[in-house]
Design an enzyme around this catalytic site. Sequence first.
Site, mmCIF file in Angstrom:
data_model
loop_
_atom_site.group_PDB
_atom_site.id
_atom_site.type_symbol
_atom_site.label_atom_id
_atom_site.label_comp_id
_atom_site.label_asym_id
_atom_site.label_seq_id
_atom_site.Cartn_x
_atom_site.Cartn_y
_atom_site.Cartn_z
ATOM 1 C CG HIS A 16 -87.230 48.960 24.525
ATOM 2 N ND1 HIS A 16 -87.221 48.428 25.805
ATOM 3 C CD2 HIS A 16 -88.532 49.221 24.244
ATOM 4 C CE1 HIS A 16 -88.460 48.372 26.271
ATOM 5 N NE2 HIS A 16 -89.268 48.849 25.344
ATOM 6 C CG ASP A 120 -84.999 45.987 26.749
ATOM 7 O OD1 ASP A 120 -86.030 45.504 27.266
ATOM 8 O OD2 ASP A 120 -84.888 47.184 26.467
#
Length: 478
Positions: A16, A120
Amino acid sequence: MKKAELVFIPAPGAGHLVSALQFGKRLLQRDDRISITVLAIKSAAPSSLGSYTEALVASESRLQLIDVPQAELPPLEFAKSPAKFFILNIENHVPNVREALTNYVSSKQDSVSIVGVVLDFFCVSMIHVVNEFNLPSYLFMTSNAGYLSFEFHFPAQDSRTGRPPKDSDPDWLVPGIVPPVPTKVLPVSLTDGSYYNYLGVASRFREAKGIIANTCVELETHAFNSFAEDQTTPPVYPVGPVLDLNDGQARSNLNQAQRDKIISWLDDQPEESVVFLCFGSMGSFTEAQVKEIALGLEQSGQRFLWSLRLTPPKGSKSLTPVDCSNLEEVLPDGFLERTREKGLICGWAPQVDVLSHKATGGFVSHCGWNSILESLWHGVPIVTWPMYAEQQLNAFRLVKEMGLGLEMRLDYKRGGDEVVKADEIGKAVASVMENSEVRKKVKEIGVVCRKAVEDGGSSSVSLGRFIEDVLRNHFGSE
């Protein structure tokens, strides 16, 4: 016009953070009006990303990174349901992120205007925090458009069933995925105790001002057509492939001598003759499965480079795979001697360097989206061996929808009792090295992916549209 600042809040985890930083780097290279501040949540798992992030920040004057203070981790018993643990850990950080964002906003000079927050997709629980600052939230998808379509569809599916799926349930009809989706390849999080946490994430996607996806239109045309037909879907910006082509993450985990040994060995192999086995930062196997992989490789007769990592010992509090300290203890008797002319076994591998090497001809992969994109970019066909997260869905689509991979397993799940046998492994490895049709198709899509991010390519145009929309949404109202 004032300078424009974007705040990034990546989820805690190597894949991520690396994807977010690479996307940020591309934004900075595209438009010098923009600067980026990353509020970084520390991963619960040990990581050696520090040197990688420090080097990247040092190379970009308009990029800064602020560490968010560590929050209390969820109880370790929740780690049996990894997505639940991951999501709860993010939610535990909401107060710390709010404080970090407050401090940052109050410290900004008038000459710089914060124009939005890029979260995210796992951090959607922070949209309400961003709203407190009257800022728009944009989601960054580290995965693909088909998976995004699944996330949009999930709440509607739950409204009909109200429970986690069972293998006996009918296939799911997901608007952005061409074939009906068998329940056995749905993300593991729907059946491992994380269902309601996962549902909570998916149910907030439509609150975003826009969604950035690490893919390109040409790779997932059907999914983007479905978004265009749904008036409730926020704008989706395909900007991929977004890749760390310098393999900075791998090099932060690997000393130079190890890397040189691997590349030197590949240099001595014929072109497209080596099958590469690598299963991501969290991929590992039991000793019983390791023996079957070894026998399967031997039966295939193919040259191989195998990144071998073991499941943590029973009773260990760590979820992180471990390198094998004594290969002879876990491999079949005599295996190393019999295969010493054909194979090399290592721990962590510099994946991009290996996939880009002319000797690499096939990839046995866990089907994480970053790994799929890297393999397609370099024209290397994939054998599917998914393990966790949405990898089963990725593997299913790669084989059944895109025709860019060969099936070994589509529904294998890490931590189960199943052991894939040597015969099946050997046949799959041989098939990926011998299937010229799939190889040709993968090489063609690799060229398409590269063109997408070049000037005038579809993803380059989409990135420009995202920048203009962000700036217009903010400055247009002043």
